[in-house]
Design an enzyme around this catalytic site. Structure first.
Site, PDB file in Angstrom:
ATOM      1  N   LYS A  13       0.709  -1.227  -0.124  1.00  0.00           N
ATOM      2  CA  LYS A  13      -0.033  -0.319  -0.008  1.00  0.00           C
ATOM      3  C   LYS A  13       1.002   1.147   0.231  1.00  0.00           C
ATOM      4  CE  LYS A  13      -1.754  -1.146   3.984  1.00  0.00           C
ATOM      5  NZ  LYS A  13      -0.791  -2.050   4.246  1.00  0.00           N
ATOM      6  N   ARG A  88      -9.520   0.857   9.954  1.00  0.00           N
ATOM      7  CA  ARG A  88      -8.755  -0.702  10.163  1.00  0.00           C
ATOM      8  C   ARG A  88      -9.638  -0.996  10.789  1.00  0.00           C
ATOM      9  NH1 ARG A  88      -2.769   0.262   9.295  1.00  0.00           N
ATOM     10  NH2 ARG A  88      -2.035  -1.105   9.781  1.00  0.00           N
ATOM     11  N   ARG A 127      12.418  -5.107   3.989  1.00  0.00           N
ATOM     12  CA  ARG A 127      12.000  -3.093   3.895  1.00  0.00           C
ATOM     13  C   ARG A 127      13.296  -2.575   4.687  1.00  0.00           C
ATOM     14  NH1 ARG A 127       6.674  -1.563   5.356  1.00  0.00           N
ATOM     15  NH2 ARG A 127       6.352  -3.064   6.923  1.00  0.00           N
ATOM     16  N   ARG A 162      11.723  -0.749  10.394  1.00  0.00           N
ATOM     17  CA  ARG A 162      10.879  -0.558  11.587  1.00  0.00           C
ATOM     18  C   ARG A 162      11.010  -1.337  12.692  1.00  0.00           C
ATOM     19  NH1 ARG A 162       5.542   0.452   8.050  1.00  0.00           N
ATOM     20  NH2 ARG A 162       4.124  -0.679   9.533  1.00  0.00           N
ATOM     21  N   ARG A 173       0.489  -8.536  13.617  1.00  0.00           N
ATOM     22  CA  ARG A 173       0.146  -7.522  12.953  1.00  0.00           C
ATOM     23  C   ARG A 173      -0.723  -8.084  11.737  1.00  0.00           C
ATOM     24  NH1 ARG A 173       4.486  -5.089  10.786  1.00  0.00           N
ATOM     25  NH2 ARG A 173       3.109  -4.058   9.172  1.00  0.00           N
TER      26      ARG A 173
HETATM   27  P1  AP5 Z   1       4.729  -1.614   1.351  1.00  0.00           P
HETATM   28  O1  AP5 Z   1       4.627  -0.759   0.447  1.00  0.00           O
HETATM   29  O2  AP5 Z   1       6.110  -0.466   2.611  1.00  0.00           O
HETATM   30  O3  AP5 Z   1       3.454  -1.968   2.413  1.00  0.00           O
HETATM   31  P2  AP5 Z   1       2.693  -1.720   3.157  1.00  0.00           P
HETATM   32  O4  AP5 Z   1       0.817  -2.378   2.479  1.00  0.00           O
HETATM   33  O5  AP5 Z   1       1.972  -0.614   3.462  1.00  0.00           O
HETATM   34  O6  AP5 Z   1       2.658  -2.209   4.511  1.00  0.00           O
HETATM   35  P3  AP5 Z   1       2.721  -1.253   5.826  1.00  0.00           P
HETATM   36  O7  AP5 Z   1       3.939  -2.977   6.586  1.00  0.00           O
HETATM   37  O8  AP5 Z   1       3.132  -0.387   6.267  1.00  0.00           O
HETATM   38  O9  AP5 Z   1       1.298  -1.886   6.422  1.00  0.00           O
HETATM   39  P4  AP5 Z   1       0.997  -1.491   7.870  1.00  0.00           P
HETATM   40  O10 AP5 Z   1      -0.113  -1.787   7.240  1.00  0.00           O
HETATM   41  O11 AP5 Z   1       1.239  -2.421   8.909  1.00  0.00           O
HETATM   42  O12 AP5 Z   1       1.956  -0.364   8.670  1.00  0.00           O
HETATM   43  P5  AP5 Z   1       1.175   0.689   8.461  1.00  0.00           P
HETATM   44  O13 AP5 Z   1       2.725   1.629   8.677  1.00  0.00           O
HETATM   45  O14 AP5 Z   1      -0.125   1.314   8.388  1.00  0.00           O
HETATM   46  O15 AP5 Z   1       5.575  -2.693   1.286  1.00  0.00           O
HETATM   47  C1  AP5 Z   1       6.443  -3.194   2.013  1.00  0.00           C
HETATM   48  C2  AP5 Z   1       7.452  -4.154   1.376  1.00  0.00           C
HETATM   49  O16 AP5 Z   1       7.273  -4.656   0.292  1.00  0.00           O
HETATM   50  C3  AP5 Z   1       8.910  -2.908   1.062  1.00  0.00           C
HETATM   51  O17 AP5 Z   1       9.872  -3.108   1.066  1.00  0.00           O
HETATM   52  C4  AP5 Z   1       8.400  -2.909  -0.449  1.00  0.00           C
HETATM   53  O18 AP5 Z   1       9.626  -2.317  -1.503  1.00  0.00           O
HETATM   54  C5  AP5 Z   1       8.494  -4.148  -0.664  1.00  0.00           C
HETATM   55  N1  AP5 Z   1       7.124  -4.251  -2.231  1.00  0.00           N
HETATM   56  C6  AP5 Z   1       6.023  -3.288  -2.421  1.00  0.00           C
HETATM   57  N2  AP5 Z   1       5.396  -4.267  -3.615  1.00  0.00           N
HETATM   58  C7  AP5 Z   1       5.800  -5.235  -3.391  1.00  0.00           C
HETATM   59  C8  AP5 Z   1       5.840  -5.559  -4.787  1.00  0.00           C
HETATM   60  N3  AP5 Z   1       5.360  -5.529  -6.144  1.00  0.00           N
HETATM   61  N4  AP5 Z   1       7.055  -6.836  -4.895  1.00  0.00           N
HETATM   62  C9  AP5 Z   1       7.862  -6.838  -4.309  1.00  0.00           C
HETATM   63  N5  AP5 Z   1       7.691  -6.386  -3.256  1.00  0.00           N
HETATM   64  C10 AP5 Z   1       7.081  -5.475  -2.892  1.00  0.00           C
HETATM   65  O19 AP5 Z   1       1.256   0.687  10.369  1.00  0.00           O
HETATM   66  C11 AP5 Z   1       1.341   0.452  12.092  1.00  0.00           C
HETATM   67  C12 AP5 Z   1       0.981   0.466  12.842  1.00  0.00           C
HETATM   68  O20 AP5 Z   1       0.403   1.494  13.184  1.00  0.00           O
HETATM   69  C13 AP5 Z   1      -0.249  -0.254  13.193  1.00  0.00           C
HETATM   70  O21 AP5 Z   1       0.554  -1.508  13.104  1.00  0.00           O
HETATM   71  C14 AP5 Z   1      -1.142   0.303  14.223  1.00  0.00           C
HETATM   72  O22 AP5 Z   1      -0.518  -0.287  15.850  1.00  0.00           O
HETATM   73  C15 AP5 Z   1      -0.539   1.739  14.096  1.00  0.00           C
HETATM   74  N6  AP5 Z   1      -1.794   2.207  13.167  1.00  0.00           N
HETATM   75  C16 AP5 Z   1      -1.501   2.201  11.753  1.00  0.00           C
HETATM   76  N7  AP5 Z   1      -2.701   2.534  11.486  1.00  0.00           N
HETATM   77  C17 AP5 Z   1      -3.654   2.606  12.007  1.00  0.00           C
HETATM   78  C18 AP5 Z   1      -5.275   2.270  11.657  1.00  0.00           C
HETATM   79  N8  AP5 Z   1      -5.913   3.123  11.329  1.00  0.00           N
HETATM   80  N9  AP5 Z   1      -5.648   2.246  13.336  1.00  0.00           N
HETATM   81  C19 AP5 Z   1      -5.076   2.074  14.183  1.00  0.00           C
HETATM   82  N10 AP5 Z   1      -3.937   1.714  14.055  1.00  0.00           N
HETATM   83  C20 AP5 Z   1      -3.120   2.036  13.472  1.00  0.00           C
END
Ligand code: AP5
Length: 218
Positions: A13, A88, A127, A162, A173
């Site tokens: 994403k 979420r 990552r 991270r 997660r």
């Molecule tokens: P990446 O693009 O970073 O993936 P992502 O889907 O953004 O994954 P995240 O882990 O950031 O999502 P998340 O939703 O768990 O974390 P968030 O920061 O929102 O890609 C991942 C890796 O794969 C990268 O290295 C990339 O290069 C690679 N890649 C990408 N596309 C690829 C492809 N096509 N092929 C191969 N490789 C590829 O949340 C973190 C924490 O914050 C949560 O756990 C929670 O505690 C809190 N939080 C955030 N939002 C909320 C909310 N709305 N409500 C409550 N708590 C929240």
């Protein structure tokens, strides 16, 4: 366009949001990035959120909704936005609905990124994020060069892992995603807003799939 990106941790994403920002000139609103900024700045919200994030759980809905409402009120979001990692939970989705109804700007589409769970763990373990600008890299699929450096900032800031990308936390997660976020798939399907993509392909191919959906909606 007002877009929600829905998908498990590591489904891509953030990577695709960064590309769309460049192509469409609308901001990426990542609740994860907003929370990490609070943690870095040592705000009260950041102190509360850190232990929850490090444990792989979700920050409470009221905190998240307040943060998003404030972010969407900024002028750069007036032409549209990409919501990355929000909503979420069902209460967050209801809160978003109410927020957008109040300004007469409903969502255009919710795009679900489908990737198998075993691939997600490998992606997340590889990552690396640029500390300077937040650009996302992967040591397996999009290596940051030799010596490692950020291709966006140009200079050589530290590329960091991270704290919540530790394998045990990632497993938590993924469980939290299945329990609390997956119900949003039916939520948006019932409203006729859901589009699914196979996101288990190279980054350019996934971008093309998203663009095809956006062209049909736009
Ligand atoms: P990446 O693009 O970073 O993936 P992502 O889907 O953004 O994954 P995240 O882990 O950031 O999502 P998340 O939703 O768990 O974390 P968030 O920061 O929102 O890609 C991942 C890796 O794969 C990268 O290295 C990339 O290069 C690679 N890649 C990408 N596309 C690829 C492809 N096509 N092929 C191969 N490789 C590829 O949340 C973190 C924490 O914050 C949560 O756990 C929670 O505690 C809190 N939080 C955030 N939002 C909320 C909310 N709305 N409500 C409550 N708590 C929240």
């Amino acid at each position: 366009m007002r877009i929600v990106f829905l998908g498990a941790p590591g489904s891509g994403k953030g990577t695709q949001s960064q590309r769309l920002v460049e192509r469409h000139g609308i901001p990426q609103v990542s609740t994860g990035d907003l929370l990490r900024a609070h943690v870095r700045e040592g705000t009260e919200l950041g102190r509360r959120a850190k232990s929850v994030m490090d444990a792989g759980k979700l920050v409470d809905d009221a905190t998240i909704l307040g943060m998003v409402e404030e972010r969407l009120a900024r002028p750069d979001a007036a032409r549209g936005f990409i919501l990355d990692g929000f909503p979420r939970t069902i209460p967050q989705a209801d809160g978003l609905d109410a927020m957008l109804a109040a300004i007469g700007q409903p969502l255009d589409v919710a795009i679900l990124f489908n990737v198998d769970a075993d691939k997600l763990i490998k992606r997340i373990s590889g990552r690396r994020t640029c500390e300077g600008c937040g650009r996302v890299f992967n040591v397996h699929t999009s290596p940051p060069g030799t010596p490692p450096h950020c291709t966006q900032c140009g200079d050589q800031p530290r590329l960091v892992q991270r704290p919540d990308d530790d394998e045990e936390v990632v497993t938590r997660r993924l469980d939290v995603y299945n329990e609390q976020t997956r119900p949003l798939v039916d939520y948006y399907r019932a409203r006729g807003l859901l589009r699914e993509i196979d996101a288990d392909a190279d980054v350019d191919a996934v971008t093309r799939r998203i663009e095809q959906i956006l062209q049909r909606r736009g």
